[in-house]
Design a protein around this motif. Sequence first.
Motif, mmCIF file in Angstrom:
data_model
loop_
_atom_site.group_PDB
_atom_site.id
_atom_site.type_symbol
_atom_site.label_atom_id
_atom_site.label_comp_id
_atom_site.label_asym_id
_atom_site.label_seq_id
_atom_site.Cartn_x
_atom_site.Cartn_y
_atom_site.Cartn_z
ATOM 1 N N SER A 1 0.838 -1.196 0.000
ATOM 2 C CA SER A 1 0.000 0.000 0.000
ATOM 3 C C SER A 1 0.876 1.251 0.000
ATOM 4 N N ASP A 2 0.608 2.144 -0.946
ATOM 5 C CA ASP A 2 1.361 3.396 -1.066
ATOM 6 C C ASP A 2 0.378 4.496 -1.413
ATOM 7 N N ARG A 3 0.205 5.441 -0.491
ATOM 8 C CA ARG A 3 -0.761 6.524 -0.725
ATOM 9 C C ARG A 3 -0.290 7.484 -1.802
ATOM 10 N N GLY A 4 1.020 7.631 -1.947
ATOM 11 C CA GLY A 4 1.532 8.620 -2.883
ATOM 12 C C GLY A 4 1.450 8.212 -4.334
ATOM 13 N N SER A 5 1.452 6.909 -4.627
ATOM 14 C CA SER A 5 1.427 6.451 -6.010
ATOM 15 C C SER A 5 0.646 5.146 -6.093
ATOM 16 N N ARG A 6 0.726 4.526 -7.262
ATOM 17 C CA ARG A 6 0.001 3.284 -7.478
ATOM 18 C C ARG A 6 0.641 2.162 -6.667
ATOM 19 N N ASN A 7 -0.202 1.325 -6.042
ATOM 20 C CA ASN A 7 0.299 0.248 -5.200
ATOM 21 C C ASN A 7 1.104 -0.756 -6.023
ATOM 22 N N GLU A 8 2.255 -1.152 -5.500
ATOM 23 C CA GLU A 8 3.160 -2.051 -6.209
ATOM 24 C C GLU A 8 2.875 -3.501 -5.822
ATOM 25 N N VAL A 9 2.896 -4.379 -6.823
ATOM 26 C CA VAL A 9 2.651 -5.803 -6.601
ATOM 27 C C VAL A 9 3.914 -6.447 -6.021
ATOM 28 N N ILE A 10 3.793 -7.041 -4.836
ATOM 29 C CA ILE A 10 4.920 -7.734 -4.210
ATOM 30 C C ILE A 10 5.054 -9.147 -4.756
ATOM 31 N N GLY A 11 3.948 -9.877 -4.810
ATOM 32 C CA GLY A 11 3.974 -11.253 -5.291
ATOM 33 C C GLY A 11 2.606 -11.696 -5.764
ATOM 34 N N ARG A 12 2.573 -12.848 -6.422
ATOM 35 C CA ARG A 12 1.340 -13.324 -7.056
ATOM 36 C C ARG A 12 1.239 -14.835 -6.886
ATOM 37 N N LEU A 13 0.003 -15.302 -6.709
ATOM 38 C CA LEU A 13 -0.272 -16.730 -6.563
ATOM 39 C C LEU A 13 -1.565 -17.065 -7.292
ATOM 40 N N ILE A 14 -1.553 -18.163 -8.052
ATOM 41 C CA ILE A 14 -2.740 -18.614 -8.780
ATOM 42 C C ILE A 14 -3.053 -20.050 -8.379
ATOM 43 N N LEU A 15 -4.318 -20.279 -8.017
ATOM 44 C CA LEU A 15 -4.816 -21.617 -7.718
ATOM 45 C C LEU A 15 -5.878 -21.978 -8.747
ATOM 46 N N GLY A 16 -5.715 -23.152 -9.365
ATOM 47 C CA GLY A 16 -6.668 -23.588 -10.378
ATOM 48 C C GLY A 16 -6.241 -24.914 -10.969
ATOM 49 N N SER A 17 -7.087 -25.463 -11.836
ATOM 50 C CA SER A 17 -6.794 -26.766 -12.429
ATOM 51 C C SER A 17 -5.585 -26.716 -13.354
ATOM 52 N N SER A 18 -5.330 -25.558 -13.970
ATOM 53 C CA SER A 18 -4.196 -25.427 -14.885
ATOM 54 C C SER A 18 -2.969 -24.834 -14.215
ATOM 55 N N ALA A 19 -3.024 -24.569 -12.898
ATOM 56 C CA ALA A 19 -1.885 -23.985 -12.198
ATOM 57 C C ALA A 19 -0.788 -25.015 -12.000
ATOM 58 N N GLU A 20 0.456 -24.552 -11.951
ATOM 59 C CA GLU A 20 1.597 -25.436 -11.778
ATOM 60 C C GLU A 20 2.031 -25.463 -10.315
ATOM 61 N N GLY A 21 2.756 -26.515 -9.952
ATOM 62 C CA GLY A 21 3.338 -26.603 -8.613
ATOM 63 C C GLY A 21 2.298 -26.802 -7.531
ATOM 64 N N THR A 22 2.538 -26.138 -6.388
ATOM 65 C CA THR A 22 1.645 -26.313 -5.235
ATOM 66 C C THR A 22 0.258 -25.750 -5.477
ATOM 67 N N GLY A 23 0.153 -24.753 -6.377
ATOM 68 C CA GLY A 23 -1.166 -24.199 -6.686
ATOM 69 C C GLY A 23 -2.084 -25.221 -7.319
ATOM 70 N N GLY A 24 -1.554 -26.043 -8.247
ATOM 71 C CA GLY A 24 -2.360 -27.091 -8.861
ATOM 72 C C GLY A 24 -2.662 -28.227 -7.906
ATOM 73 N N GLU A 25 -1.685 -28.581 -7.040
ATOM 74 C CA GLU A 25 -1.905 -29.652 -6.064
ATOM 75 C C GLU A 25 -2.974 -29.266 -5.042
ATOM 76 N N HIS A 26 -2.907 -28.013 -4.561
ATOM 77 C CA HIS A 26 -3.901 -27.542 -3.591
ATOM 78 C C HIS A 26 -5.298 -27.571 -4.200
#
Length: 414
Positions: free
Chosen positions: A368-393
């Motif tokens: 969160s940054d009030r002065g500018s656009r919020n910066e993305v720290i990290g990303r996670l995807i869960l779904g049938s086509s996801a790789e790694g632990t996201g697909g297993e979960h």
Amino acid sequence: DEIPTVVGIFSAFGLVFSVSLFAWICCQRKSSKSNKTPPYKFVHVLKGVDIYPENLNSKKKFGADDKNEAKNKPATPKNSLHLDLEKRDLNGNFPKTTTKMQSSPDLENSSPKHFAERKKDSVSPDSLKSITSLSSEDKQDKLGTLFFSLEYNFEKKAFVVNIKEARGLPAMDEQSMTSDPYIKMTILPEKKHKVKTRVLRKTLDPAFDETFTFYGIPYSQIQDLTLHFMVLSFDRFSRDDVIGEVLIPLAGIELSEGRLLMDREIIKRNVRKSSGRGELLVSLCYQSTTNTLTVVVLKARHLPKSDVSGLSDPYVKVNLYHAKKRISKKKTHVKKCTPNAVFNELFVFDIPCEGLDDISIEFLVLDSDRGSRNEVIGRLILGSSAEGTGGEHWKEICEYPRRQIAKWHMLCDG
């Protein structure tokens, strides 16, 4: 008795004459205004100044005027960056003719008298030959070239960056085969100064010509800084597409002699390792009877330092997708100044179809940054086509409905 009668008659005639004269004058003014043609050439008066031409609707009129003017104008040499900027059309595009870059003396001739402009890293004849004779496969790998200038104002103690243009950008929209580019610039390593240009619509050769002045930076510290340009394409319906980036270490660059013109090839964005993005603990449960999905954002740990103070202010944004279309979104509260955040927030999503085959969930950890656009720290995807632990979960969720299953996941680059 006769005198008042005569005065009344003359007054009536005078009133009728005054009203008739006023009506005649109004009609003359209205007719003179209707005969005047609208000033369609107002854009040409402001050379080098963009007035957001994507909002103009009379493109055909402008195109016709440009063709007539091109016939009457004498041929001018294409030997400077300044002249190329003046030749762009009203959409900010450049004509699709192969232009040859010249050496630094030509650029110095087109600069203002009070600036001693210099061209750094001029292109050799061999590289020019390779650029003009690129094959189709090489062009696909090329991400374009960024042109900019650097300057230091000693009187105001200000560092000045002018983003001039970009050429040869790839098309990010497959339907229109074009892009809506803009540029975000950050001064590293502190990331204290974050700026961005406006978006230019439907062009692969955007001419920005925007100047950013950063005050309070001593000249002695310029050598320790690095400029980071991020070239993106605006997308109204999803996250903006990243075209590429340019990194300019200022060590060894002399700005004491005047403005410095530079150009750099845009390279593919350097994807940082997932281990450096931190981890996220989430718990999911699919209720087949009510066709709902319960998502609990529990904790985040080992988040990287994103702020100048050394600590980030993280929060999590949860997006639900059905057949690659976002249908719902939620977000947690912001946790101040911590790399190990505890959220414990629950969200319930209604699933529009039976089963989870076409459903996927995206977790975005942002700073969160009030002065500018919020910066993305990290990303996670869960779904049938996801790789790694996201697909297993996701597989465990589908196999064991009505059971809350929690797992840690490594965050990848956003």
